[in-house]
Design a protein around this motif. Structure first.
Motif, PDB file in Angstrom:
ATOM      1  N   LEU A 196      51.943  34.258  18.173  1.00 23.49           N
ATOM      2  CA  LEU A 196      51.248  33.020  17.809  1.00 23.49           C
ATOM      3  C   LEU A 196      50.952  32.169  19.035  1.00 23.49           C
ATOM      4  CD1 LEU A 196      53.420  32.085  14.689  1.00 23.49           C
ATOM      5  CD2 LEU A 196      51.179  33.223  14.723  1.00 23.49           C
ATOM      6  N   GLY A 197      51.259  32.706  20.232  1.00 21.00           N
ATOM      7  CA  GLY A 197      51.031  31.943  21.455  1.00 21.00           C
ATOM      8  C   GLY A 197      52.107  30.931  21.720  1.00 21.00           C
ATOM      9  N   LEU A 198      53.281  31.079  21.059  1.00 15.13           N
ATOM     10  CA  LEU A 198      54.378  30.142  21.230  1.00 15.13           C
ATOM     11  C   LEU A 198      55.417  30.745  22.156  1.00 15.13           C
ATOM     12  CD1 LEU A 198      54.839  29.073  17.485  1.00 15.13           C
ATOM     13  CD2 LEU A 198      53.525  27.897  19.270  1.00 15.13           C
ATOM     14  N   ALA A 199      56.152  29.893  22.806  1.00 17.76           N
ATOM     15  CA  ALA A 199      57.227  30.371  23.669  1.00 17.76           C
ATOM     16  C   ALA A 199      58.370  30.857  22.794  1.00 17.76           C
ATOM     17  CB  ALA A 199      57.699  29.261  24.590  1.00 17.76           C
ATOM     18  N   ALA A 200      59.072  31.866  23.284  1.00  9.97           N
ATOM     19  CA  ALA A 200      60.207  32.405  22.530  1.00  9.97           C
ATOM     20  C   ALA A 200      61.284  31.333  22.429  1.00  9.97           C
ATOM     21  CB  ALA A 200      60.746  33.644  23.232  1.00  9.97           C
ATOM     22  N   PRO A 201      61.806  31.058  21.245  1.00  8.25           N
ATOM     23  CA  PRO A 201      62.814  30.001  21.093  1.00  8.25           C
ATOM     24  C   PRO A 201      64.131  30.396  21.730  1.00  8.25           C
ATOM     25  CG  PRO A 201      62.577  31.239  19.055  1.00  8.25           C
ATOM     26  CD  PRO A 201      61.524  31.758  19.978  1.00  8.25           C
ATOM     27  N   ARG A 202      64.837  29.389  22.195  1.00  8.30           N
ATOM     28  CA  ARG A 202      66.165  29.653  22.730  1.00  8.30           C
ATOM     29  C   ARG A 202      67.100  29.995  21.579  1.00  8.30           C
ATOM     30  NH1 ARG A 202      66.667  24.501  26.883  1.00  8.30           N
ATOM     31  NH2 ARG A 202      64.926  25.107  28.245  1.00  8.30           N
ATOM     32  N   SER A 203      68.255  30.509  21.944  1.00  7.23           N
ATOM     33  CA  SER A 203      69.183  30.934  20.898  1.00  7.23           C
ATOM     34  C   SER A 203      69.489  29.754  19.980  1.00  7.23           C
ATOM     35  CB  SER A 203      70.481  31.451  21.522  1.00  7.23           C
ATOM     36  OG  SER A 203      71.063  30.472  22.344  1.00  7.23           O
ATOM     37  N   ASP A 204      69.287  29.971  18.718  1.00  9.20           N
ATOM     38  CA  ASP A 204      69.456  28.915  17.719  1.00  9.20           C
ATOM     39  C   ASP A 204      70.860  28.985  17.145  1.00  9.20           C
ATOM     40  OD1 ASP A 204      69.261  27.018  15.840  1.00  9.20           O
ATOM     41  OD2 ASP A 204      67.531  27.896  14.785  1.00  9.20           O
ATOM     42  N   PRO A 205      71.667  27.896  17.347  1.00  7.66           N
ATOM     43  CA  PRO A 205      73.038  27.960  16.822  1.00  7.66           C
ATOM     44  C   PRO A 205      73.060  28.046  15.309  1.00  7.66           C
ATOM     45  CG  PRO A 205      72.512  25.731  17.555  1.00  7.66           C
ATOM     46  CD  PRO A 205      71.376  26.578  17.983  1.00  7.66           C
ATOM     47  N   VAL A 206      72.033  27.559  14.687  1.00 13.64           N
ATOM     48  CA  VAL A 206      71.995  27.595  13.218  1.00 13.64           C
ATOM     49  C   VAL A 206      71.778  29.017  12.725  1.00 13.64           C
ATOM     50  CG1 VAL A 206      70.826  26.648  11.199  1.00 13.64           C
ATOM     51  CG2 VAL A 206      71.155  25.238  13.237  1.00 13.64           C
ATOM     52  N   GLY A 207      71.072  29.886  13.524  1.00 11.22           N
ATOM     53  CA  GLY A 207      70.779  31.262  13.125  1.00 11.22           C
ATOM     54  C   GLY A 207      69.445  31.348  12.433  1.00 11.22           C
ATOM     55  N   PRO A 208      69.088  32.547  11.991  1.00 14.01           N
ATOM     56  CA  PRO A 208      67.785  32.764  11.345  1.00 14.01           C
ATOM     57  C   PRO A 208      67.719  32.047  10.004  1.00 14.01           C
ATOM     58  CG  PRO A 208      69.179  34.717  11.169  1.00 14.01           C
ATOM     59  CD  PRO A 208      69.887  33.781  12.075  1.00 14.01           C
ATOM     60  N   LEU A 209      66.493  31.752   9.619  1.00  7.19           N
ATOM     61  CA  LEU A 209      66.274  31.068   8.353  1.00  7.19           C
ATOM     62  C   LEU A 209      66.677  31.961   7.187  1.00  7.19           C
ATOM     63  CD1 LEU A 209      62.822  29.411   9.043  1.00  7.19           C
ATOM     64  CD2 LEU A 209      65.044  28.277   8.948  1.00  7.19           C
ATOM     65  N   LYS A 210      67.256  31.395   6.204  1.00  7.14           N
ATOM     66  CA  LYS A 210      67.645  32.133   5.021  1.00  7.14           C
ATOM     67  C   LYS A 210      66.436  32.338   4.123  1.00  7.14           C
ATOM     68  CE  LYS A 210      72.396  30.414   5.040  1.00  7.14           C
ATOM     69  NZ  LYS A 210      73.440  29.707   4.268  1.00  7.14           N
ATOM     70  N   ASP A 211      66.579  33.327   3.209  1.00  5.90           N
ATOM     71  CA  ASP A 211      65.487  33.650   2.297  1.00  5.90           C
ATOM     72  C   ASP A 211      65.148  32.451   1.415  1.00  5.90           C
ATOM     73  OD1 ASP A 211      64.897  35.299  -0.670  1.00  5.90           O
ATOM     74  OD2 ASP A 211      63.676  35.688   1.124  1.00  5.90           O
ATOM     75  N   ALA A 212      66.159  31.662   1.101  1.00  8.90           N
ATOM     76  CA  ALA A 212      65.919  30.482   0.247  1.00  8.90           C
ATOM     77  C   ALA A 212      65.047  29.463   0.959  1.00  8.90           C
ATOM     78  CB  ALA A 212      67.257  29.850  -0.153  1.00  8.90           C
ATOM     79  N   ASP A 213      65.266  29.283   2.260  1.00  7.74           N
ATOM     80  CA  ASP A 213      64.453  28.331   3.021  1.00  7.74           C
ATOM     81  C   ASP A 213      63.002  28.793   3.065  1.00  7.74           C
ATOM     82  OD1 ASP A 213      66.730  26.850   3.499  1.00  7.74           O
ATOM     83  OD2 ASP A 213      67.179  27.913   5.379  1.00  7.74           O
ATOM     84  N   ARG A 218      61.518  30.763   0.907  1.00  6.64           N
ATOM     85  CA  ARG A 218      60.914  30.642  -0.424  1.00  6.64           C
ATOM     86  C   ARG A 218      60.504  29.199  -0.697  1.00  6.64           C
ATOM     87  NH1 ARG A 218      62.336  34.597  -4.979  1.00  6.64           N
ATOM     88  NH2 ARG A 218      62.940  36.509  -3.877  1.00  6.64           N
ATOM     89  N   ALA A 219      61.312  28.257  -0.176  1.00  8.21           N
ATOM     90  CA  ALA A 219      60.979  26.839  -0.347  1.00  8.21           C
ATOM     91  C   ALA A 219      59.681  26.516   0.393  1.00  8.21           C
ATOM     92  CB  ALA A 219      62.119  25.962   0.175  1.00  8.21           C
ATOM     93  N   ALA A 220      59.548  27.058   1.608  1.00 10.90           N
ATOM     94  CA  ALA A 220      58.304  26.837   2.354  1.00 10.90           C
ATOM     95  C   ALA A 220      57.130  27.470   1.632  1.00 10.90           C
ATOM     96  CB  ALA A 220      58.434  27.422   3.766  1.00 10.90           C
ATOM     97  N   LEU A 221      57.364  28.650   1.024  1.00 16.02           N
ATOM     98  CA  LEU A 221      56.286  29.334   0.291  1.00 16.02           C
ATOM     99  C   LEU A 221      55.876  28.530  -0.934  1.00 16.02           C
ATOM    100  CD1 LEU A 221      54.519  31.866   0.128  1.00 16.02           C
ATOM    101  CD2 LEU A 221      56.336  32.979  -1.197  1.00 16.02           C
ATOM    102  N   GLU A 222      56.856  27.837  -1.564  1.00 14.87           N
ATOM    103  CA  GLU A 222      56.544  27.019  -2.730  1.00 14.87           C
ATOM    104  C   GLU A 222      55.615  25.863  -2.351  1.00 14.87           C
ATOM    105  OE1 GLU A 222      56.982  27.170  -5.911  1.00 14.87           O
ATOM    106  OE2 GLU A 222      57.913  29.155  -5.735  1.00 14.87           O
ATOM    107  N   VAL A 223      55.864  25.322  -1.133  1.00 16.01           N
ATOM    108  CA  VAL A 223      54.973  24.242  -0.669  1.00 16.01           C
ATOM    109  C   VAL A 223      53.550  24.767  -0.554  1.00 16.01           C
ATOM    110  CG1 VAL A 223      54.477  22.662   1.255  1.00 16.01           C
ATOM    111  CG2 VAL A 223      56.849  23.051   0.530  1.00 16.01           C
ATOM    112  N   LEU A 224      53.412  25.989   0.006  1.00 14.71           N
ATOM    113  CA  LEU A 224      52.067  26.583   0.135  1.00 14.71           C
ATOM    114  C   LEU A 224      51.457  26.847  -1.227  1.00 14.71           C
ATOM    115  CD1 LEU A 224      52.579  29.138   3.067  1.00 14.71           C
ATOM    116  CD2 LEU A 224      51.609  26.845   3.173  1.00 14.71           C
ATOM    117  N   ARG A 225      52.295  27.222  -2.196  1.00 14.73           N
ATOM    118  CA  ARG A 225      51.780  27.506  -3.538  1.00 14.73           C
ATOM    119  C   ARG A 225      51.214  26.224  -4.170  1.00 14.73           C
ATOM    120  NH1 ARG A 225      53.164  31.830  -6.616  1.00 14.73           N
ATOM    121  NH2 ARG A 225      53.434  30.499  -8.458  1.00 14.73           N
ATOM    122  N   CYS A 226      51.837  25.081  -3.825  1.00 13.85           N
ATOM    123  CA  CYS A 226      51.323  23.819  -4.381  1.00 13.85           C
ATOM    124  C   CYS A 226      49.901  23.550  -3.915  1.00 13.85           C
ATOM    125  CB  CYS A 226      52.240  22.653  -3.972  1.00 13.85           C
ATOM    126  SG  CYS A 226      53.902  22.775  -4.706  1.00 13.85           S
TER     127      CYS A 226
END
Length: 811
Positions: free
Chosen positions: A26-43, A45-53
């Motif tokens: 996407l032309g973005l810089a690679a993110p540094r190590s995220d202490p939170v970790g990768p996004l969960k499937d629930a997160d 799906r929530a973003a996808l719900e916003v797009l569905r709206c």
């Protein structure tokens, strides 16, 4: 400042896009190590719900495909091929294999994020969260894009790397299988020629080279190669590129190995079947293919797609083997036929393969070409052509019970045999056991249930069991009866070369007459047996003349015994000076005898006249017409210091008898006394020159040698080959000329009565009134035309306007 709704939509899209594709795409810089970790499937799906709206969920799939395509074209594919390009600077095979594996590991690393996102999108699609083409269609689009962009066209160096990689692992695998086999002999039979050449590890240990990887034993990298083999296959299977990358290489390797093994094991070997052995070897090859196309290891699981792929490859390998094996045997079919029945296993193998391949036309054209090149030319004896034709009948009947291959492929042999003048003579000699190597025909004649050679033939409807009917192949001649073709045996096929039995009957009569007249002991048991067997084939009516000939021999023996008994009752002084035994022939039933002029000495002629009178007493109203030049004379030649006992012809006996009255004769004087032409007489004299009875000094003058001159240099006298074993029967050419003269008498009578006739009319009338009985053979239109044209050249006929007529001055 963005509205709250727009800010939420932007955040949702950012969260979803960076999770589905690498940030670099996407032309973005690679993110540094995220202490939170990768996004969960629930997160997500929530973003996808916003797009569905905002009804934007329908473009996610299309966006994902577009980003993947752009990243493949701009970054991933160039990076992969740059890595492959380093192969050109690498010489060692282990380094090349490592380089190839590194390149595909890099490719997998770059594509893994997309494949993980693909699985996520498939789950969402199945759950109804996305609108698009469907999970299956999306997966096919992604994998098709991999193949199209990455491997639309491959470089030569890449193809060589893949070829070398799989070829080496195949060799190592087969080597490992070989080590597991019991016994060295079985091992050697399962190796290709190249493997045997390199296999020196277990033999004597002189060579320290590994037969699998080709390196020195201390540097053997076979385990590493097989590990890399498994890793590469796992990567290609993960990327769904396995068949696209490896198919050409695997196909080439298998084809080459099968061809090498076949050349080494099967070429020129016809006495053993190789199908079972190759089936076992192919199963081992399938084991290697399963290592390629199926997952291996404790966690391996076989998918239906992989099993289907392996099954397809198994069919391909077997079909290729059948086709190559059949092609090799087709090339060798001439030699296989020549060696039959020892080559029967090769014929059975070929039959099995032909039932599974479409190579009948290849066989027919190849066999025809081989026959014309190796058999049908003037350098081959007629007897050898007939012998090979008999072998072809046996072998091709085994190959194709419908006999269609035999009928089509051997038609050139039949046509060529018709052009040979001695074909009929050789076949008849084979039937009676006279020809060299004629056991096949003689055995065929002795069969208990022979095929009767009658004009009427069985129709296809005359089959006892309708369930036994088998249709002919598509290349069969529809104009010929299937049952006739299938029931034909060797003799019927040979006789059918000419389409007429008469030629063979007449030739046998000539052969029988010649043999009977050369026996001089009246023993005819063998001939009686042959005639009885031929009657089963040709019918009693056709063999009637031969029966009369055999009866003449029996009658001659009885008549000679009666005359001898009568002579023994006479006083000593009234008995003939020598014993005379005659073979009495019924002239109407015997073939024409050779005609030669010969004047016998008076004492011999007187003995013959006395014999004739005794015969006339026994057979009233019959007399004898002697053939002076035929027979055998047993005589003792008494010279001053030796006595020679010889059996010679009447001409030779007449010659030496004249030297009783006069010790020196010139060739001209003898010719006048004997009524024999000088050229023929000179040939006859060579027998007495060779025996040392006469000498020729000066040329043309012959003198008796009373005392053998041992100190004189021995002279070599060449005897004409025609003198030994000379036939008593008239030659075929002489017989033909005599028959044509018989036709000429009828033709003259027809033209006298009808004035003019066309060629076709003359032929039809001759066929109707003259060509009957075994004594007169048929004459075809071409022979008749040649004969009439000769008469035109001799001015005995006139040809004009398409008709023949006699000259006006002809009586």
């Amino acid at each position: 400042m963005e509205p709250p709704a727009a800010a939420g939509l932007s955040a949702a899209w950012h969260r979803l896009s960076t999770a589905l594709v690498p940030p670099a795409a996407l032309g973005l810089a690679a993110p540094r190590s995220d202490p939170v970790g990768p996004l969960k499937d629930a997160d997500l799906r929530a973003a996808l719900e916003v797009l569905r709206c905002y009804e934007l969920h329908s473009i996610v799939e299309e966006w994902f495909i577009e980003v993947l395509q752009t990243d493949l074209q701009a970054n991933i594919a160039p990076e992969f091929w740059n890595c492959i390009g380093q192969y050109e600077n690498t010489a060692e095979e282990p380094q090349c294999s490592s380089l190839l594996l590194d390149a595909f590991c890099l490719l997998k690393c770059r594509l893994d994020p997309y494949l993980n996102s693909l699985e996520l999108l498939e789950r969402w699609t199945k759950a109804g969260l996305l609108l698009g083409t469907g999970a299956q269609m999306l997966q096919e689009k992604v994998y098709t894009m991999f193949k199209a962009i990455l491997f639309f066209s491959t470089t030569k160096s890449f193809q060589e790397m893949i070829q070398q990689f799989y070829s080496r692992t195949f060799r190592i695998y087969m080597r490992q299988w070989k080590k597991g086999e019991e016994g060295m002999n079985e091992c050697e039979s399962s190796m290709s020629e190249n493997e045997q050449e390199s296999d020196t590890e277990e033999g004597g240990g002189e060579s320290q080279v590994c037969a699998g990887c080709g390196s020195k034993r201390e540097q053997c990298w076979c385990p590493k190669a097989m590990e890399q083999f498994q890793q590469l296959n796992d990567i290609l299977r993960r990327l769904n590129l396995l068949e696209r990358v490896s198919a050409d290489a695997v196909t080439t390797i298998l084809h080459r190995m099968i061809e090498e093994r076949m050349e080494q094991r099967c070429r020129g070997e016809y006495e053993h079947s190789f199908l079972n052995e190759f089936q076992e070897w192919i199963e081992k090859v399938i084991g290697w293919l399963s290592r390629v196309f199926l997952q291996d290891g404790p966690l391996a699981r076989s998918t239906p797609e992989a099993s289907s792929t392996l099954k397809r490859w198994r069919c391909h390998v077997q079909r290729f083997f059948y086709r190559i094996y059949a092609s090799m045997r087709i090339e060798e079919l001439f030699s296989i036929i020549r060696d039959f029945p020892e080559s029967k296993p090769a014929v059975e193998d070929l039959k099995f393969c032909l039932e599974r391949t479409n190579q009948r036309q290849q066989l027919l054209s190849s066999l025809k070409s081989a026959l014309e090149m190796r058999l049908l030319h003037p350098g081959v004896n007629t007897s050898d052509i007939i012998t090979l034709y008999i072998s072809a009948i046996k072998a091709l009947r085994e190959l194709d019970p419908s006999m269609v291959i035999l009928e089509v492929a051997c038609e050139p042999i039949r046509k060529y045999l018709r052009t040979r003048e001695d074909t009929v003579r050789q076949i008849v000699a084979g039937l009676t056991g006279d020809a060299e190597g004629s056991g096949d025909l003689a055995n065929e004649l002795s069969k208990a249930d022979p095929v009767t050679l009658e004009n009427g033939q069985e129709s296809d409807d005359d089959i006892s069991e309708p369930g036994d009917w088998v249709p002919d192949p598509v290349d069969a001649d529809p104009g010929k009866s299937s049952s006739k073709r299938r029931s034909s045996d060797i003799i019927s096929l040979l006789v059918s070369i000419y389409g007429s039995k008469d030629l063979f009957i007449n030739e046998y009569r000539t052969l029988l007459a010649d043999r009977l007249l050369h026996q001089f002991n009246y023993s005819a048991e063998r001939e009686i047996r042959n005639v009885e067997l031929l009657k089963l084939r040709f019918g009693e009516a056709q063999m009637h003349y031969c029966e009369v000939m055999l009866k003449d021999m029996a009658d001659s023996r009885r008549i000679n015994a009666n005359i001898r008994d009568e002579e023994e009752k006479l006083p000593e002084e009234e008995r003939p000076p020598f014993s005379l035994v005659a073979v009495i022939l019924s002239s109407e039933f015997w073939p024409p005898l050779k005609e030669e002029k010969l004047e016998l000495p008076e004492q011999v002629k007187e003995a013959m006249e006395a014999y004739s009178k005794k015969y006339e007493k026994l057979k009233a109203m019959r007399t004898l017409n002697w053939k002076y030049h035929l027979g055998l004379v047993n005589l003792d030649v008494e010279l001053a210091d030796r006595t020679l006992s010889l059996s010679v012809s009447p001409v030779h006996a007449a010659i030496i008898l004249h030297f009783q009255t006069k010790s020196t004769w010139t060739l001209t004087e003898l010719s006048e006394v004997l009524k024999v032409p000088v050229t023929s007489l000179k040939r006859k004299m060579t027998l007495w020159l060779q025996q040392g009875v006469l000498r020729e000094e000066p040329p043309g003058t012959f003198t008796v040698i009373e005392e053998e001159q041992k100190d004189q240099v021995e002279k070599v006298v060449l005897i004409d080959s025609d003198e030994e074993g000379d036939s008593a029967m008239a030659s075929q050419a002489d017989q033909k000329e005599e028959e044509l003269q018989l036709f000429w008498t009828y033709i003259q009578a027809m033209l006298t009565n009808l004035e003019s006739l066309s060629l076709e009319r003359i032929h039809s009338m001759l066929k109707m009134f003259v060509m009957t009985g075994p004594v007169v053979t048929e004459i075809d239109t071409q022979e008749l035309q040649g004969f009439l044209q000769k008469k035109v050249r001799d001015q005995q006929l006139i040809y004009s306007g398409g008709v023949y007529r006699l000259p006006k001055n002809c009586n």
